[in-house]
Write an enzyme that holds these catalytic residues in place. Structure first.
Site, short mmCIF file in Angstrom:
data_model
loop_
_atom_site.label_atom_id
_atom_site.label_comp_id
_atom_site.label_asym_id
_atom_site.label_seq_id
_atom_site.Cartn_x
_atom_site.Cartn_y
_atom_site.Cartn_z
N HIS A 1 0.82 -1.21 0.00
CA HIS A 1 0.00 0.00 0.00
C HIS A 1 0.87 1.27 0.00
CE1 HIS A 1 -3.24 -2.74 1.29
NE2 HIS A 1 -2.40 -3.17 2.21
N ASP A 2 1.79 1.34 0.95
CA ASP A 2 2.51 2.59 1.20
C ASP A 2 3.58 2.90 0.15
OD1 ASP A 2 0.84 2.64 3.36
OD2 ASP A 2 2.38 2.18 4.85
#
Length: 347
Positions: free
Chosen positions: A269-270
């Site tokens: 995600h990040d």
């Protein structure tokens, strides 16, 4: 052109990989790191960030953020990220210390130090950013770009049936951030909106053992074969120190996703947010008014995008709706692989 970048993280396996991506990118100058309570408590987040800076041999100021969300008790995610937040990985010992000022102040200082130029990512709960906006309501005007990893749009949650983790931990903070954006422009049309990447797009970025092996090869390192049949917790045998840490962190993340029915893979995600901060063209976005549900019995923490303008509000976000994972991974592997190779040559 090199962009000054500020990162607010709750490190976290994928947060660590996002920070490494920024450090590996020649077009990024990481000027500060805000530690947010989320995946683990804020003291452990600080230790992870400082240890990662030691491993990568860089000096980036790390600030400690609030220990609790704005209104609710903190929930953490050691089941997802491991007892210390980095899976099975062990970071080097360091005598580095956080700054004497807190993370909200770090946000404000970085924005004033780079007015109109600072690119920021917020990939944990938005507690620190909400507190920073209370101190400096003009913060949105001072930023060049803000990328937020949070929410889920027309998509299931990963914490409740409808809520994503970062927003769910501190929904009041998320609501404050999204609702403060247009206010900062005092009736003017905002010159830019925050880019919001929800699970609907970040779960397309799935790291696999094969991709991790490609990263090791790019780094000139041996790699550790991984599969769901391995003994749990097997440690990396990679010859490169950074690759070894990433493999040990990712193995835990793979195991969690496998146990959760996702397959032997892990959603990055990040790192996607870090990549989009440097190159927004990596994702397709739609402008919309969005908000966070705070009171619903079953829907607290849900992010809602008003695609049809039922509310009659001006858009306050550019919401990610499409990404090409191959383009992302090619860039990630090229950059992080070369960075790991350089680090390894000096170890």
């Amino acid at each position: 052109m090199t962009l000054p970048v500020f990162a607010d993280v709750d490190t976290g396996v994928d947060d660590a990989m996002a920070l490494v991506y920024l450090l590996a990118s020649a077009d990024a100058d990481l000027v500060g790191i805000a530690s947010t309570a989320g995946n683990v408590d804020v003291h452990q987040v600080c230790r992870n960030n400082l240890g990662l800076m030691e491993l990568c041999r860089v000096d980036v100021p790390v600030s400690k953020g609030a220990e609790q969300p704005l209104r609710t008790p903190l929930r953490t995610a050691e089941d997802t990220h491991g007892p210390q937040g980095l899976g099975y990985a062990t970071l080097p010992a360091t005598d580095r210390q956080p700054t004497s000022h807190d993370s909200a102040e770090a946000w404000v200082r970085a924005a004033h130090a780079h007015p109109g130029e600072l690119v920021a990512i917020a990939v944990g709960p938005l507690t620190n950013l909400a507190l920073a906006l209370r101190r400096e309501p003009a913060l949105p005007r001072l930023l060049r770009r803000l990328v937020i990893m949070g929410g889920a749009f027309d998509y299931r949650g990963n914490t409740t049936p409808v809520a994503e983790w970062n927003v769910s931990v501190d929904p009041e903070a998320a609501s404050e951030v999204f609702n403060s954006w247009n206010k900062a422009w005092e009736g003017e049309a905002p010159k830019h909106l925050p880019i919001v990447l929800g699970l609907n797009i970040t779960e397309d970025i799935a790291m696999t053992p094969a991709l991790l092996a490609r990263l090791a090869t790019e780094a000139g390192s041996t790699s550790t074969p991984m599969s769901e049949h391995d003994e749990r917790g097997r440690r990396s045998t990679a010859s490169n120190p950074l690759i070894a840490v990433l493999e040990d962190a990712m193995r835990f993340y793979f195991e969690f996703h496998f146990d959760d029915g996702e397959g032997y893979l892990a959603h990055l995600h990040d790192p996607l947010a870090a990549a989009v901060a440097l190159d927004p063209d990596l994702v397709r976005c739609r402008a919309a008014a969005m908000d966070v549900e705070l009171t619903g019995t079953l829907t607290r923490g849900m992010t809602i995008a008003d695609w049809s303008n039922r509310w009659g509000r001006e858009p306050n976000a550019l919401i990610g709706v499409g990404v090409d994972p191959q383009v992302f991974f090619d860039r990630f592997i090229t950059r992080v692989g070369a960075f790991a190779r350089r680090l390894g040559s000096h170890s």
